[in-house]
Write an enzyme that holds these catalytic residues in place. Structure first.
Site, mmCIF file in Angstrom:
data_model
loop_
_atom_site.group_PDB
_atom_site.id
_atom_site.type_symbol
_atom_site.label_atom_id
_atom_site.label_comp_id
_atom_site.label_asym_id
_atom_site.label_seq_id
_atom_site.Cartn_x
_atom_site.Cartn_y
_atom_site.Cartn_z
ATOM 1 N N GLU A 134 -1.657 -1.363 -4.366
ATOM 2 C CA GLU A 134 -2.900 -0.812 -4.765
ATOM 3 C C GLU A 134 -2.743 0.453 -5.657
ATOM 4 O OE1 GLU A 134 -5.885 -0.416 -1.343
ATOM 5 O OE2 GLU A 134 -5.378 1.868 -1.543
ATOM 6 N N ASP B 153 0.859 -1.342 0.158
ATOM 7 C CA ASP B 153 -0.058 -0.015 -0.066
ATOM 8 C C ASP B 153 0.768 1.159 -0.058
ATOM 9 O OD1 ASP B 153 -2.381 1.497 0.123
ATOM 10 O OD2 ASP B 153 -1.993 1.684 2.460
ATOM 11 N N ASP C 211 -2.325 0.569 7.416
ATOM 12 C CA ASP C 211 -1.581 0.608 6.110
ATOM 13 C C ASP C 211 -1.051 -0.784 5.964
ATOM 14 O OD1 ASP C 211 -1.616 3.361 5.416
ATOM 15 O OD2 ASP C 211 -0.141 3.840 6.820
#
Length: 203
Positions: A114, A53, A186
């Site tokens: 992502e 991420d 996260d």
């Protein structure tokens, strides 16, 4: 029997209706057509995935192992925190080092990130793009395949709802992994990307 065009002949053949003998489809071609209409069986993903991420000051990393017949296992996770006092270049170097460290010593099969779908301004887009680049470069230097997923798809694959909150994502990820301690948001997002990749993989 009335004359049939090619489309009609294929439709008749696949429906089990008679086709004029003079133009009957070859057996191999008919079998190929029937096979193409079947739903392709999904082969469960097996191997280690590094989920990422990306963020300049708080990149989430999660290394997850998948094997048929058992629940996914979280091998390692981390949030790469870089204080605002450090330059952008220093932050990118830290992200690259951290990703490299996760890739060493483990037979990582794929890397999943992502995607950045919406940003408030060009400056934010540049920063996120740089953070993503640092992470992707570490994987590319090891010739690892990199896959990207939009946040909506990740949430749908993991939580079942595209508008799920970060807290919902974290709770679902921990439940899927059977993980005891609470993951940082996260790290949970990174794990969610890895889970999404494995759950939706069509090898």
């Amino acid at each position: 029997m009335a004359r049939m065009n090619v489309r009609q002949m294929w439709a008749a053949k696949l429906a089990g209706r008679p086709v004029p003998a003079a133009v009957a489809l070859p057996r191999a071609a008919a079998e190929s057509a029937q096979a193409s209409l079947r739903v392709r069986a999904r082969v469960p993903f097996a191997g280690v995935v590094l989920g990422i991420d990306p963020s300049l000051r708080g990149t989430g990393l999660a290394l997850i192992e998948f094997a048929p017949g058992r629940a996914p296992v979280l091998l390692r996770c981390q949030t790469v925190r870089v204080a605002a006092k450090h330059s952008m270049a220093a932050a990118l170097a830290e992200i690259h080092r951290a990703v490299t460290g996760f890739l060493e010593g483990r037979p990582v099969r794929h890397v999943a990130l992502e995607q950045t779908i919406y940003v408030q301004n060009i400056r934010t887009a540049q920063i996120l793009g740089a953070a993503r680049g640092a992470a992707i470069a570490a994987a590319a230097l090891r010739d690892l395949p990199v896959f990207e997923y939009p946040p909506l798809r990740v949430k749908q694959a993991v939580v079942g709802a595209g508008r799920a909150s970060k807290e919902q994502m974290a709770r679902t990820v921990m439940a899927l992994l059977g993980h005891g301690r609470t993951l940082a948001l996260d790290e949970a997002d990174a794990a969610g990307v890895a889970l999404c990749h494995a759950f939706t993989w069509r090898g």
